[in-house]
Design an enzyme around this catalytic site. Structure first.
Site, PDB file in Angstrom:
ATOM      1  N   ASN A 185       1.248   4.251  -1.115  1.00 35.85           N
ATOM      2  CA  ASN A 185       1.678   3.935   0.247  1.00 35.85           C
ATOM      3  C   ASN A 185       0.678   4.583   1.195  1.00 35.85           C
ATOM      4  O   ASN A 185       0.695   5.792   1.381  1.00 35.85           O
ATOM      5  CB  ASN A 185       3.088   4.497   0.488  1.00 35.85           C
ATOM      6  CG  ASN A 185       3.508   4.332   1.935  1.00 35.85           C
ATOM      7  OD1 ASN A 185       2.931   3.531   2.672  1.00 35.85           O
ATOM      8  ND2 ASN A 185       4.514   5.094   2.351  1.00 35.85           N
ATOM      9  N   TRP A 186      -0.179   3.754   1.780  1.00 34.08           N
ATOM     10  CA  TRP A 186      -1.232   4.312   2.643  1.00 34.08           C
ATOM     11  C   TRP A 186      -0.745   4.631   4.058  1.00 34.08           C
ATOM     12  O   TRP A 186      -1.500   5.207   4.846  1.00 34.08           O
ATOM     13  CB  TRP A 186      -2.413   3.338   2.710  1.00 34.08           C
ATOM     14  CG  TRP A 186      -3.217   3.292   1.451  1.00 34.08           C
ATOM     15  CD1 TRP A 186      -3.072   4.080   0.335  1.00 34.08           C
ATOM     16  CD2 TRP A 186      -4.318   2.416   1.176  1.00 34.08           C
ATOM     17  NE1 TRP A 186      -4.007   3.741  -0.606  1.00 34.08           N
ATOM     18  CE2 TRP A 186      -4.787   2.726  -0.121  1.00 34.08           C
ATOM     19  CE3 TRP A 186      -4.943   1.402   1.889  1.00 34.08           C
ATOM     20  CZ2 TRP A 186      -5.859   2.048  -0.706  1.00 34.08           C
ATOM     21  CZ3 TRP A 186      -6.008   0.737   1.311  1.00 34.08           C
ATOM     22  CH2 TRP A 186      -6.460   1.060   0.022  1.00 34.08           C
ATOM     23  N   LYS A 187       0.440   4.186   4.394  1.00 37.35           N
ATOM     24  CA  LYS A 187       0.952   4.418   5.754  1.00 37.35           C
ATOM     25  C   LYS A 187      -0.080   3.903   6.777  1.00 37.35           C
ATOM     26  O   LYS A 187      -0.756   2.921   6.504  1.00 37.35           O
ATOM     27  CB  LYS A 187       1.269   5.895   5.960  1.00 37.35           C
ATOM     28  CG  LYS A 187       2.029   6.497   4.777  1.00 37.35           C
ATOM     29  CD  LYS A 187       2.521   7.864   5.030  1.00 37.35           C
ATOM     30  CE  LYS A 187       3.134   8.413   3.755  1.00 37.35           C
ATOM     31  NZ  LYS A 187       3.976   9.538   3.963  1.00 37.35           N
ATOM     32  N   HIS A 197      11.547   3.003   3.941  1.00 31.66           N
ATOM     33  CA  HIS A 197      10.846   4.293   3.849  1.00 31.66           C
ATOM     34  C   HIS A 197      11.436   5.265   4.871  1.00 31.66           C
ATOM     35  O   HIS A 197      11.816   4.858   5.976  1.00 31.66           O
ATOM     36  CB  HIS A 197       9.351   4.086   4.102  1.00 31.66           C
ATOM     37  CG  HIS A 197       8.550   5.293   3.756  1.00 31.66           C
ATOM     38  ND1 HIS A 197       8.433   6.359   4.612  1.00 31.66           N
ATOM     39  CD2 HIS A 197       7.859   5.624   2.632  1.00 31.66           C
ATOM     40  CE1 HIS A 197       7.683   7.299   4.027  1.00 31.66           C
ATOM     41  NE2 HIS A 197       7.327   6.873   2.826  1.00 31.66           N
ATOM     42  N   SER A 209       4.784  14.147  -2.286  1.00 31.78           N
ATOM     43  CA  SER A 209       3.686  15.062  -2.623  1.00 31.78           C
ATOM     44  C   SER A 209       3.269  15.000  -4.088  1.00 31.78           C
ATOM     45  O   SER A 209       2.903  16.015  -4.675  1.00 31.78           O
ATOM     46  CB  SER A 209       4.049  16.500  -2.221  1.00 31.78           C
ATOM     47  OG  SER A 209       4.220  16.581  -0.826  1.00 31.78           O
ATOM     48  N   GLY A 230       4.765  14.445   2.222  1.00 33.65           N
ATOM     49  CA  GLY A 230       3.663  14.931   3.058  1.00 33.65           C
ATOM     50  C   GLY A 230       3.688  16.432   3.300  1.00 33.65           C
ATOM     51  O   GLY A 230       2.950  16.936   4.133  1.00 33.65           O
ATOM     52  N   GLU A 254      10.129   7.257   6.846  1.00 35.91           N
ATOM     53  CA  GLU A 254       9.466   7.254   8.157  1.00 35.91           C
ATOM     54  C   GLU A 254       9.960   6.087   9.007  1.00 35.91           C
ATOM     55  O   GLU A 254      10.049   6.195  10.233  1.00 35.91           O
ATOM     56  CB  GLU A 254       7.936   7.224   7.974  1.00 35.91           C
ATOM     57  CG  GLU A 254       7.428   8.585   7.511  1.00 35.91           C
ATOM     58  CD  GLU A 254       6.200   8.535   6.634  1.00 35.91           C
ATOM     59  OE1 GLU A 254       5.476   7.530   6.646  1.00 35.91           O
ATOM     60  OE2 GLU A 254       5.967   9.536   5.910  1.00 35.91           O
ATOM     61  N   GLU A 293      12.721   9.417  -2.689  1.00 34.73           N
ATOM     62  CA  GLU A 293      11.750  10.212  -1.944  1.00 34.73           C
ATOM     63  C   GLU A 293      12.495  11.246  -1.098  1.00 34.73           C
ATOM     64  O   GLU A 293      12.932  10.940   0.023  1.00 34.73           O
ATOM     65  CB  GLU A 293      10.930   9.310  -1.024  1.00 34.73           C
ATOM     66  CG  GLU A 293      10.120   8.274  -1.772  1.00 34.73           C
ATOM     67  CD  GLU A 293       8.863   7.913  -1.008  1.00 34.73           C
ATOM     68  OE1 GLU A 293       7.784   8.094  -1.560  1.00 34.73           O
ATOM     69  OE2 GLU A 293       8.963   7.483   0.151  1.00 34.73           O
ATOM     70  N   GLY A 301       1.795   8.934  -1.428  1.00 30.03           N
ATOM     71  CA  GLY A 301       1.200   8.832  -0.092  1.00 30.03           C
ATOM     72  C   GLY A 301      -0.176   9.465  -0.071  1.00 30.03           C
ATOM     73  O   GLY A 301      -1.174   8.866  -0.474  1.00 30.03           O
ATOM     74  N   GLY A 302      -0.241  10.722   0.360  1.00 31.84           N
ATOM     75  CA  GLY A 302      -1.511  11.422   0.570  1.00 31.84           C
ATOM     76  C   GLY A 302      -2.506  11.297  -0.581  1.00 31.84           C
ATOM     77  O   GLY A 302      -3.682  10.989  -0.359  1.00 31.84           O
TER      78      GLY A 302
HETATM   79  C1  PEP Z   1       5.361   8.546   0.829  1.00 29.16           C
HETATM   80  O1  PEP Z   1       5.272   8.529   2.028  1.00 29.16           O
HETATM   81  O2  PEP Z   1       5.840   7.551   0.261  1.00 29.16           O
HETATM   82  C2  PEP Z   1       4.932   9.740   0.111  1.00 29.16           C
HETATM   83  C3  PEP Z   1       5.475   9.992  -1.035  1.00 29.16           C
HETATM   84  O3  PEP Z   1       3.983  10.540   0.714  1.00 29.16           O
HETATM   85  P1  PEP Z   1       3.277  11.856   0.091  1.00 29.16           P
HETATM   86  O4  PEP Z   1       2.870  11.518  -1.313  1.00 29.16           O
HETATM   87  O5  PEP Z   1       2.108  12.121   0.988  1.00 29.16           O
HETATM   88  O6  PEP Z   1       4.292  12.947   0.124  1.00 29.16           O
END
Ligand code: PEP
Length: 251
Positions: free
Chosen positions: A8-10, A94, A208, A169, A96, A163, A229-230
């Site tokens: 997930n690149w956001k 999600h 994370s 994040g 966010e 999640e 994500g990251g």
């Molecule tokens: C996400 O937003 O789906 C996510 C898991 O982000 P991160 O891996 O950066 O915590």
């Protein structure tokens, strides 16, 4: 069960950056087996990503969509637009989107219904905040998100992503024990909705995830994949996650 690992690149990566990523990533995961590999760039990069991944083992997802098919909904994107760009999946719900764009269970349910009807695979996200966990409300929150979110949705095209909001994040990955506990609860809740079909629904962990944490998470019985994500923004670290070391399911 085939694993499912999604990026997930956001709101990250232009079209040029997406191309750069994929030209390094596609060859790096060419030999990965028994895993669905999915990348979710921002809307603007979907069409070019769709062309680059054609005839590869990488699949495309969108990060969101609107439930109406077309019309006066400025700024929104429909399922047909996603399909034409080459998307096979869409992330819905999600945290966010829930937090910053005020999407509630009813909105999420409408989006899931529309995406499912269009034939898109659903990556449906659930998870508790730190306050909810500390107040011992994790299971209540997850149960509510699943029961309302999945009302009227079939099990066929469904992937659920757990999640924990406190892990997204923040660099604080849930321990394998914490993840397995909630994943087992999600499986049990899905069983109430879908009976034995719940056993074939992939449940992803997100929060994370790194190349260092993926192996132990994937060793948990009810962890069937990851939403990243990251660590998915770099082709090297995301390809390491996709090529995690498969171990016998333990926890
Ligand atoms: C996400 O937003 O789906 C996510 C898991 O982000 P991160 O891996 O950066 O915590």
């Amino acid at each position: 069960m085939k694993s499912f690992i999604a990026a997930n690149w956001k709101m990250n990566k232009t079209v040029t950056e997406t191309r750069e990523f994929l030209s390094a990533f596609i060859p790096a995961v060419r030999d990965a087996v028994d895993v669905d590999i999915v990348v979710a760039p921002p809307f603007t990069a979907l069409a070019s990503a769709g062309e680059l991944i054609r005839d590869t083992n990488v699949q495309l997802a969108a990060q969101d969509m609107f439930w109406e098919e077309k019309g006066a909904f400025t700024g929104e994107i429909s399922s047909a637009m996603l399909l034409e760009a080459g998307c096979r999946h869409v992330i819905i719900g999600h945290s966010e989107r829930r937090q910053y764009f005020l999407e509630d269970d009813a909105v999420i349910n409408k989006k899931l219904k529309a995406a499912g009807k269009a034939g898109l695979g659903l990556i449906f996200c659930v998870g508790e905040t730190l306050g909810e966990r500390e107040a011992n409300r994790t299971f209540d929150v997850i149960r509510r998100e699943i029961e309302f979110g999945l009302e009227g949705i079939g099990a066929g095209n469904l992937v659920v992503a757990y999640e924990p909001v406190w892990a997204i994040g923040t660099g604080k990955t849930a321990t394998p024990e914490q993840a397995q506990e909630v994943h087992a609860f999600i499986r049990e809740t899905l069983r109430k909705l879908y009976g034995n079909s719940a056993d074939s629904i992939r449940i992803l962990y997100g929060g994370s995830v790194t190349p260092e944490s993926i192996d132990r998470l994937m060793a948990c019985r009810d962890v069937n994949g990851g939403l990243v994500g990251g660590a998915s923004l770099n082709p090297e670290s995301f390809s390491k996650i996709v090529c995690f070391k498969k171990a016998i399911k333990e926890t």
